[in-house]
Enzyme design. Structure first.
Site, PDB file in Angstrom:
ATOM      1  N   GLU A  94     -56.130  -2.323 -30.752  1.00 17.00           N
ATOM      2  CA  GLU A  94     -55.628  -3.489 -31.564  1.00 17.00           C
ATOM      3  C   GLU A  94     -55.685  -4.754 -30.949  1.00 17.00           C
ATOM      4  OE1 GLU A  94     -55.437  -2.955 -35.064  1.00 17.00           O
ATOM      5  OE2 GLU A  94     -55.892  -0.833 -34.370  1.00 17.00           O
ATOM      6  N   CYS A 109     -50.301 -12.069 -33.233  1.00 15.35           N
ATOM      7  CA  CYS A 109     -51.662 -11.809 -33.680  1.00 15.35           C
ATOM      8  C   CYS A 109     -51.926 -12.197 -35.031  1.00 15.35           C
ATOM      9  CB  CYS A 109     -52.008 -10.439 -33.340  1.00 15.35           C
ATOM     10  SG  CYS A 109     -50.791  -9.250 -33.988  1.00 15.35           S
TER      11      CYS A 109
HETATM   12  P1  NAP Z   1     -54.353  -8.980 -22.898  1.00 15.77           P
HETATM   13  O1  NAP Z   1     -54.369  -9.859 -21.934  1.00 15.77           O
HETATM   14  O2  NAP Z   1     -55.475  -8.312 -23.378  1.00 15.77           O
HETATM   15  O3  NAP Z   1     -53.022  -7.874 -22.156  1.00 15.77           O
HETATM   16  C1  NAP Z   1     -52.750  -6.790 -23.008  1.00 15.77           C
HETATM   17  C2  NAP Z   1     -52.594  -5.692 -22.049  1.00 15.77           C
HETATM   18  O4  NAP Z   1     -53.880  -5.325 -21.258  1.00 15.77           O
HETATM   19  C3  NAP Z   1     -51.449  -6.038 -20.813  1.00 15.77           C
HETATM   20  O5  NAP Z   1     -50.791  -4.856 -20.469  1.00 15.77           O
HETATM   21  C4  NAP Z   1     -52.444  -6.288 -19.621  1.00 15.77           C
HETATM   22  O6  NAP Z   1     -52.002  -6.246 -18.417  1.00 15.77           O
HETATM   23  C5  NAP Z   1     -53.682  -5.086 -19.922  1.00 15.77           C
HETATM   24  N1  NAP Z   1     -54.836  -5.324 -19.017  1.00 15.77           N
HETATM   25  C6  NAP Z   1     -55.306  -6.360 -18.641  1.00 15.77           C
HETATM   26  N2  NAP Z   1     -56.441  -6.266 -18.200  1.00 15.77           N
HETATM   27  C7  NAP Z   1     -56.578  -4.858 -18.430  1.00 15.77           C
HETATM   28  C8  NAP Z   1     -57.692  -3.828 -17.657  1.00 15.77           C
HETATM   29  N3  NAP Z   1     -58.937  -4.567 -17.052  1.00 15.77           N
HETATM   30  N4  NAP Z   1     -57.511  -2.779 -18.009  1.00 15.77           N
HETATM   31  C9  NAP Z   1     -56.705  -2.251 -18.995  1.00 15.77           C
HETATM   32  N5  NAP Z   1     -55.505  -3.048 -19.087  1.00 15.77           N
HETATM   33  C10 NAP Z   1     -55.612  -4.271 -19.070  1.00 15.77           C
HETATM   34  O7  NAP Z   1     -53.320  -9.407 -24.103  1.00 15.77           O
HETATM   35  P2  NAP Z   1     -52.047 -10.335 -24.073  1.00 15.77           P
HETATM   36  O8  NAP Z   1     -52.095 -11.787 -23.660  1.00 15.77           O
HETATM   37  O9  NAP Z   1     -50.857  -9.365 -23.358  1.00 15.77           O
HETATM   38  O10 NAP Z   1     -51.534 -10.287 -25.792  1.00 15.77           O
HETATM   39  C11 NAP Z   1     -52.195 -11.110 -26.354  1.00 15.77           C
HETATM   40  C12 NAP Z   1     -53.275 -10.597 -27.425  1.00 15.77           C
HETATM   41  O11 NAP Z   1     -52.737  -9.362 -28.139  1.00 15.77           O
HETATM   42  C13 NAP Z   1     -53.927 -11.684 -28.080  1.00 15.77           C
HETATM   43  O12 NAP Z   1     -55.213 -11.565 -28.291  1.00 15.77           O
HETATM   44  C14 NAP Z   1     -53.222 -10.968 -29.677  1.00 15.77           C
HETATM   45  O13 NAP Z   1     -54.087 -11.198 -30.831  1.00 15.77           O
HETATM   46  C15 NAP Z   1     -53.339  -9.389 -29.375  1.00 15.77           C
HETATM   47  N6  NAP Z   1     -52.386  -8.738 -30.331  1.00 15.77           N
HETATM   48  C16 NAP Z   1     -52.910  -8.022 -31.081  1.00 15.77           C
HETATM   49  C17 NAP Z   1     -52.140  -7.224 -31.928  1.00 15.77           C
HETATM   50  C18 NAP Z   1     -52.382  -6.314 -33.060  1.00 15.77           C
HETATM   51  O14 NAP Z   1     -51.732  -5.708 -33.820  1.00 15.77           O
HETATM   52  N7  NAP Z   1     -53.979  -6.648 -33.478  1.00 15.77           N
HETATM   53  C19 NAP Z   1     -50.815  -7.401 -31.869  1.00 15.77           C
HETATM   54  C20 NAP Z   1     -50.347  -8.170 -30.798  1.00 15.77           C
HETATM   55  C21 NAP Z   1     -50.980  -8.792 -30.299  1.00 15.77           C
HETATM   56  P3  NAP Z   1     -51.374  -7.502 -17.750  1.00 15.77           P
HETATM   57  O15 NAP Z   1     -50.354  -8.095 -18.433  1.00 15.77           O
HETATM   58  O16 NAP Z   1     -51.061  -6.997 -16.365  1.00 15.77           O
HETATM   59  O17 NAP Z   1     -52.754  -8.515 -17.531  1.00 15.77           O
END
Ligand code: NAP
Length: 515
Positions: A286, A320
Site C-alpha cells: 500500500e 496517504c
Molecule cells: P517509507 O519511507 O517507504 O517507509 C515505510 C517502511 O518501509 C518503514 O518501516 C521503513 O523503515 C521501511 N523501509 C525503508 N527502506 C526499506 C527497504 N529497503 N526495505 C524494506 N523496508 C524498508 O514510508 P514512510 O515515510 O514511513 O510513510 C509515508 C508513506 O507511506 C507515504 O508515501 C504514504 O502515502 C504512504 N502510506 C500509504 C498508505 C496506504 O494505505 N496506501 C497508508 C499510509 C501511508 P525505516 O523507517 O527504518 O526507513
C-alpha cells in the site's frame, strides 16, 4: 456468540474530565522520556548494542525513547523463530486466534489515552488525530477477530453425491510486516493482527520514526498471552535490514505500507527466488497518493472549504489520503480561493501536546523534503499562504497553498507528504475529472457537487480506490470504508474490508469419498 461489530467512538475532549485525563496521560508519557525498549523475539526481550533514538518532533531535544536496533543477525533469528512458532500456531483453531485480538481490543480500549498520548509525543498528532488512530486500531482488532470467525464458518461449496467436501482458508507462513510512521499504531497493528489471526507468524519491523509506539503494541499483544515467536519485534533501519527480511527464504509474504519508492523495491526483491525458497512470495503493497478534491460550482462552498482545510492540513498533510491537489471549476475559482486563504490563516500551529490544529512534521528529513518542494512550488505556482517554517523548537511548517498550478507540474504530480496544497483551475466539471485522473496514483479522491448526473459521472470515471462525494477525502473507517488504492498507490488490498484477511491465506480444498 459475540456482539456485532461497531466502530469505536471518538473521545470528546470538550468534556472536562476527558481533557484532564488526557493531559495526565501526556504527562505520564513525558515522565518516561529516555526509557529503553528492547527487541522482542521468540517471546524474549533482547538487548543489543545499537539503538534508535526517537525524538519528539514538537521539541527536538526531547528523547522519547531509546529502542534497541536489530541487525541482520537479529532479523535472521526473528524469521527463524517465527518459522518455528508457525508449526504450532497454524493449527490453533480460528476462534482461539480471534480471541487474542478481541482480548487485545479490550485492553487497548482501557489504555486508549496512554496509547494516544504516546502518539502526541512521538509523532506529533493533535489529540483528536491521536485518539482516532487508537480507535481505528481497536476497530481492526474487533473487526478482524470477527472476520476470522466468519471465514472459518462460512459454507462455500456445492454438494456432490457420495463425497464429503471441505474448503478451508489456511495460513501462509512467516509474514514480514513493514509499516509506515504516519498511522503508527493503526496501520502497524492492522497488518500485524490480520496476519496473526489468519494463523501466520510475524516479524514486525516498525518505522524508525515510531519504534516506541511499536514496542508498546507488541508488549500489549504479549500481555494477552500470544505464544512466543508468533509476533517478533525487530526495529531497525529499513535501508540496512529491509532486504534481509524481504529476501529471507523463510519469509512467505510481505505486508508493506509506505512510499512508492520502497514499495517498488520490495516488489522487485520479493519476485526473486532465493536458494532454499520453495514458494513464490506474496506481497501486499500500500503506497503513496496524490489525492484530489474536485469542487464544482453547484455545491455548498463553505462545507467544501472546511473539508479541504481538514483534508489538506489535518496531521500536517501527512496522510496517504491527504488532499494535496484541489481542482476548482473556473466559475468559482476566485471566490473559493479567497475563502480558502482566509480559513487557512486561522489555523493554529504549535507543539502537539498543546493540541493545536497543526503540529510538527515528523522529522528533520521530512521537514527538509517538504521545504524543498515548497521551493519548487515557488517556481511553479503562486504562493498565497505559508511557504516557510513556523517558529518553535520542532519541525513546524506553516500550512502552505499554491494557486494557479499547472496539472502537470511536479507540485501536482509528486507526493510531498506535508502541509502543501496545490490549487488547479479547470474549465468545467469534465475537465476537472480529467485532471483528477492525470497522476500515476489512485488512492483517494473527493467530489463536491449537488448535480446528480455529475455525481454519477464521478462515480464511474474518477479512478481511485476510495472516492468520497460531498465529504473530505480523509478519515476512512474500518468496516465502513475498506481502504486501498489503484495504480502506483498499491495493490488495493482494502484494509478494514471483508476481503482483506483472504490475502493472508491460501484455500485448501479437501474431498473425501463416502462409502
Ligand atoms: P517509507 O519511507 O517507504 O517507509 C515505510 C517502511 O518501509 C518503514 O518501516 C521503513 O523503515 C521501511 N523501509 C525503508 N527502506 C526499506 C527497504 N529497503 N526495505 C524494506 N523496508 C524498508 O514510508 P514512510 O515515510 O514511513 O510513510 C509515508 C508513506 O507511506 C507515504 O508515501 C504514504 O502515502 C504512504 N502510506 C500509504 C498508505 C496506504 O494505505 N496506501 C497508508 C499510509 C501511508 P525505516 O523507517 O527504518 O526507513
Amino acid at each position: 456468540m459475540i456482539e456485532k461489530f461497531k466502530t469505536e467512538p471518538f473521545t470528546d475532549f470538550t468534556v472536562p474530565e476527558n481533557k484532564k485525563n488526557f493531559e495526565e496521560a501526556i504527562q505520564k508519557i513525558e515522565s518516561s522520556y529516555g526509557k529503553e525498549y528492547p527487541l522482542y523475539i521468540k517471546g524474549k526481550k533482547i538487548f543489543v548494542d545499537e539503538k534508535i533514538n526517537s525524538y519528539n518532533p514538537s521539541d527536538k531535544d526531547k528523547l522519547v525513547g531509546i529502542v534497541h536496533k536489530a541487525s541482520v543477525d537479529e532479523i535472521n533469528f526473528a524469521v527463524e523463530s517465527a518459522s518455528e512458532a508457525f508449526k504450532e500456531w497454524r493449527f490453533y483453531p480460528p476462534q482461539e486466534r480471534a480471541m487474542y485480538l478481541l482480548k487485545a481490543a479490550q485492553l487497548l480500549r482501557k489504555r486508549k489515552f496512554e496509547h494516544a498520548a504516546l502518539q502526541v509525543i512521538e509523532v506529533g498528532k493533535n489529540w483528536a488525530e491521536a485518539d482516532a488512530d487508537v480507535a481505528e486500531a481497536i476497530d481492526y482488532l474487533e473487526y478482524y477477530g470477527r472476520e476470522m470467525i466468519r471465514l472459518s464458518q462460512e459454507e462455500r461449496l456445492v454438494s456432490y453425491p457420495n463425497e464429503y467436501n471441505e474448503y478451508e482458508y489456511i495460513p501462509l507462513g512467516v509474514i514480514a510486516v513493514i509499516p509506515p510512521w504516519n498511522f503508527p499504531l493503526a496501520i502497524m497493528l492492522g497488518m500485524t493482527t490480520a496476519a496473526i489471526v489468519t494463523g501466520n507468524t510475524v516479524v514486525l519491523k516498525p518505522a524508525s520514526d515510531t519504534p516506541v509506539i511499536g514496542y508498546k503494541f507488541v508488549e500489549l499483544m504479549h500481555e494477552v498471552g500470544l505464544p512466543p515467536g508468533v509476533l517478533n519485534f525487530a526495529p531497525g533501519s529499513g535501508a540496512k535490514i529491509g532486504d534481509t527480511l524481504v529476501s529471507h527464504h523463510l519469509t512467505r509474504m510481505i505486508a508493506f505500507t509506505g512510499s512508492k519508492e520502497i514499495g517498488l523495491r520490495i516488489n522487485n526483491l520479493a519476485a526473486q527466488v532465493f536458494p532454499k525458497q520453495i514458494w513464490l512470495k506474496r506481497v501486499i503493497l500500500e503506497m503513496g497518493g496524490k489525492d484530489t478534491m474536485v469542487i464544482d460550482e453547484d455545491c455548498n462552498i463553505e462545507d467544501a472549504v472546511n473539508a479541504t482545510i481538514a483534508a489538506a492540513f489535518g496531521f500536517q498533510g501527512q496522510k496517504c489520503s491527504a488532499c494535496s491537489r484541489l481542482v476548482l471549476v473556473e466559475s468559482i475559482y476566485n471566490k473559493f480561493v479567497e475563502m480558502l486563504v482566509a480559513k487557512a490563516h486561522t489555523i493554529s500551529i504549535g507543539p502537539a501536546k498543546e493540541n493545536h490544529f497543526m503540529g510538527p512534521v515528523v522529522s528533520g528529513s521530512a521537514e527538509k523534503k517538504i521545504l524543498e518542494y515548497i521551493d519548487i512550488g515557488k517556481t511553479e505556482g503562486k504562493l498565497v499562504v505559508g511557504g516557510e517554517k513556523a517558529p518553535g523548537n520542532g519541525h513546524f511548517i506553516k500550512p502552505t497553498i499554491f494557486i494557479d498550478v499547472d496539472p502537470n507540474a511536479r507540485l501536482s504530480q509528486e507526493e510531498i507528504f506535508g502541509p502543501v496544497l496545490s490549487v488547479i483551475k479547470a474549465m468545467d466539471f469534465n475537465d476537472a475529472l480529467e485532471i483528477a485522473n492525470n497522476t500515476e496514483y489512485g488512492l483517494t479522491g473527493a467530489v463536491y457537487t449537488r448535480d446528480r448526473k455529475k455525481i454519477m459521472k464521478a462515480k464511474k470515471e474518477f479512478h481511485c480506490g476510495n472516492l468520497y462525494i460531498n465529504r473530505k477525502c480523509t478519515g476512512a473507517m474500518v468496516g465502513v470504508h475498506p481502504f486501498g488504492g489503484f495504480n502506483m498507490s498499491g495493490t488495493d488490498s482494502k484494509a478494514g474490508g471483508s476481503d482483506y484477511l483472504l490475502l493472508f491465506t491460501q484455500g485448501k480444498a479437501i474431498s473425501e469419498k463416502l462409502g
